[in-house]
Design a protein around this motif. Structure first.
Motif, short mmCIF file in Angstrom:
data_model
loop_
_atom_site.label_atom_id
_atom_site.label_comp_id
_atom_site.label_asym_id
_atom_site.label_seq_id
_atom_site.Cartn_x
_atom_site.Cartn_y
_atom_site.Cartn_z
N VAL A 97 0.85 -1.09 0.04
CA VAL A 97 -0.09 -0.04 -0.06
C VAL A 97 0.81 1.15 0.03
O VAL A 97 0.82 2.12 -0.70
CB VAL A 97 -1.06 0.03 1.17
CG1 VAL A 97 -1.71 1.21 1.52
CG2 VAL A 97 -1.65 -1.14 1.28
N ALA A 98 1.78 1.17 0.80
CA ALA A 98 2.86 2.36 0.77
C ALA A 98 3.43 2.59 -0.30
O ALA A 98 3.70 3.78 -1.08
CB ALA A 98 3.79 2.33 1.97
N ARG A 99 4.01 1.58 -1.13
CA ARG A 99 4.35 1.81 -2.44
C ARG A 99 3.41 2.19 -3.44
O ARG A 99 3.86 3.23 -4.13
CB ARG A 99 5.09 0.44 -2.86
CG ARG A 99 6.50 0.12 -2.25
CD ARG A 99 7.03 -1.34 -2.97
NE ARG A 99 6.00 -2.34 -3.27
CZ ARG A 99 6.28 -3.44 -2.32
NH1 ARG A 99 7.15 -3.33 -1.47
NH2 ARG A 99 5.31 -4.39 -2.37
N HIS A 100 2.43 1.83 -3.41
CA HIS A 100 1.40 2.24 -4.38
C HIS A 100 1.05 3.57 -4.27
O HIS A 100 1.02 4.50 -5.12
CB HIS A 100 0.19 1.19 -4.30
CG HIS A 100 -0.96 1.72 -5.37
ND1 HIS A 100 -1.13 0.97 -6.50
CD2 HIS A 100 -1.92 2.56 -5.40
CE1 HIS A 100 -2.11 1.45 -7.44
NE2 HIS A 100 -2.45 2.56 -6.48
N LEU A 101 0.64 4.02 -2.89
CA LEU A 101 0.36 5.69 -2.67
C LEU A 101 1.75 6.37 -2.96
O LEU A 101 1.63 7.74 -3.68
CB LEU A 101 0.07 5.76 -1.18
CG LEU A 101 -1.04 5.05 -0.60
CD1 LEU A 101 -1.05 5.20 0.97
CD2 LEU A 101 -2.33 5.68 -1.36
N GLU A 123 -2.96 5.81 7.81
CA GLU A 123 -2.68 6.44 9.05
C GLU A 123 -1.20 6.71 9.47
O GLU A 123 -0.91 7.80 9.95
CB GLU A 123 -3.72 5.79 10.13
CG GLU A 123 -4.92 5.46 10.08
CD GLU A 123 -5.77 5.22 11.23
OE1 GLU A 123 -5.22 4.27 12.03
OE2 GLU A 123 -6.90 5.21 11.24
N SER A 124 -0.41 5.95 9.22
CA SER A 124 1.07 6.20 9.42
C SER A 124 1.61 7.15 8.40
O SER A 124 2.72 7.85 8.87
CB SER A 124 1.71 4.63 9.34
OG SER A 124 1.74 4.36 8.02
N LEU A 125 0.83 7.27 7.24
CA LEU A 125 1.43 8.18 6.39
C LEU A 125 0.54 9.49 6.59
O LEU A 125 0.60 10.62 5.56
CB LEU A 125 1.24 7.72 4.89
CG LEU A 125 2.11 6.52 4.60
CD1 LEU A 125 1.68 6.06 3.34
CD2 LEU A 125 3.52 6.70 4.60
N GLN A 126 -0.42 9.78 7.57
CA GLN A 126 -1.25 10.88 7.86
C GLN A 126 -2.23 11.22 6.86
O GLN A 126 -2.67 12.29 6.82
CB GLN A 126 -0.05 12.37 7.82
CG GLN A 126 1.07 12.04 8.96
CD GLN A 126 0.77 11.66 10.45
OE1 GLN A 126 -0.18 12.32 10.82
NE2 GLN A 126 1.30 10.60 10.82
N HIS A 127 -2.74 10.28 6.38
CA HIS A 127 -3.96 10.29 5.42
C HIS A 127 -5.07 10.26 6.50
O HIS A 127 -5.22 9.06 7.34
CB HIS A 127 -4.11 9.32 4.19
CG HIS A 127 -2.79 9.48 3.22
ND1 HIS A 127 -2.96 10.28 2.26
CD2 HIS A 127 -1.82 8.82 3.13
CE1 HIS A 127 -2.10 10.33 1.58
NE2 HIS A 127 -1.27 9.31 2.01
N ARG A 128 -6.19 10.87 5.83
CA ARG A 128 -7.30 11.00 6.80
C ARG A 128 -8.25 10.03 6.46
O ARG A 128 -8.95 10.12 5.14
CB ARG A 128 -7.97 12.37 7.06
CG ARG A 128 -6.87 13.15 7.86
CD ARG A 128 -7.49 14.69 7.81
NE ARG A 128 -7.32 14.99 6.40
CZ ARG A 128 -7.92 16.20 6.01
NH1 ARG A 128 -8.46 17.04 6.89
NH2 ARG A 128 -7.61 16.66 4.80
#
Length: 329
Positions: free
Chosen positions: A234-238, A263-268
């Motif tokens: 998910v992190a790679r895709h974002l 949430e770890s990437l501060q997305h709401r």
């Protein structure tokens, strides 16, 4: 001195029925009335009667066992545990018992199927993670061995199955995200070689095309991956597609991993990105009220699979039982 083990004769003496009638009642014979079956089973339970499986097999050629063949990789938190409970519950009060035959991801999935058939250690098999041309199904059909699939093959017209309409889920998932204003959607699907993954992708792709929005299938990550690997995916895709504003998840654990990454990437959640998933029990909205969900009736699936397996053993001449759970959103 050890207590005397109760036998069919013991139950017959207490019930006032003949031994063959007791035996047939315990084996759920169709010519025995419901009241008689209830009476015999009640006495058997009170006595702690346990049938001699070796004797049953000698008399009938059956084991009265149905084997649920499962990969150890599956989602035990939600889906699979509920499925096991439903299958076991449906067999309660019948002459059949369930056992679980596990296999590891590194194993040949044919191995447990061949073992069961060659040793005759069960009367029927229930299995999932179905491929379009599943070699297990081909093998069992060729040997005329009773089985039921949780999912459909390309030969589904000729064998018993129960399936969740994943085409409908994919469509509903994308449509719900579109209704929330989402235009750049990604789906975390099961492995693409499995039939239900293809159905899910087809449903989502069609809905995205109809809405004029984008839907990608996440590359290198599936619902069968470990949670930490899903989070990395998910992190790679974002990072590659920062415009992503909607995620369709094929399982509860996948959705939780996706939300943890967001949430770890501060997305709401519910503001920057929406996440939708199918689930067997109402858990995700307790975890995060902003989650979107579609219900999968796994309890119904388990009950149906048990009924279909029992019919395949007892009445192979009847048309196979087939069922489909169609979500409504």
């Amino acid at each position: 001195m050890s207590p005397v083990k109760p036998t069919l004769k013991t139950i017959a003496e207490i019930s006032g029925l003949a031994v063959p009638t007791v035996s047939r009642a315990l084996n759920d014979a169709p010519d025995i009335g419901a009241r008689t079956k209830i009476l015999v089973r009640k006495i058997a339970d009170e006595l702690g009667y346990v049938p001699n499986r070796a004797g049953v097999r000698l008399r009938t050629g059956r084991t009265n066992v149905i084997s649920l063949v499962l990969s150890t990789e599956h989602d035990m938190m939600n889906h699979t545990a509920r499925l096991i409970s439903a299958i076991a519950g449906e067999m309660q009060g019948t002459s059949f018992h369930m056992n679980i035959t596990p296999y590891f991801p590194s194993d040949d999935p044919m191995k447990p199927i061949r073992y069961i058939v060659e040793t005759r250690s069960a009367d029927a098999v229930i299995m999932n993670q179905i491929l379009p041309e599943d070699p297990r199904v081909a093998y069992l059909r060729e040997r005329n061995f009773p089985f039921v699939t949780h999912g459909r093959t390309r030969w589904a017209d000729s064998h018993p199955y129960f399936d969740f309409d994943n085409t409908a889920f994919g469509r509903i998932g994308v449509e719900k995200l579109v209704m929330r204003g989402r235009r750049n959607i990604v789906m975390i699907s099961p492995p693409r070689n499995q039939n239900y993954a293809q159905n899910m992708i087809d449903g989502g792709t069609g809905a995205a095309r109809a809405a004029g929005c984008s839907m990608r299938v996440m590359q290198g990550t599936t619902s069968d991956n470990r949670n930490e690997d899903i989070q990395l995916g998910v992190a790679r895709h974002l990072a590659e597609f920062p415009e992503t504003d909607g995620i369709v998840c094929s399982a509860t654990a996948v959705a939780m991993a996706a939300v943890a990454t967001l949430e770890s990437l501060q997305h709401r959640l519910g503001e920057d990105v929406d996440v939708i998933a199918k689930e067997a029990v109402p858990f995700l909205t307790l975890f995060r009220p902003q989650m979107l969900t579609v219900h999968e009736d796994v309890a119904r699936a388990g009950q149906f699979l048990a009924q279909a397996a029992i019919q395949a053993v007892r009445h192979p001449e009847k048309p196979p039982l087939q069922g489909l759970d169609v979500p409504t959103g």
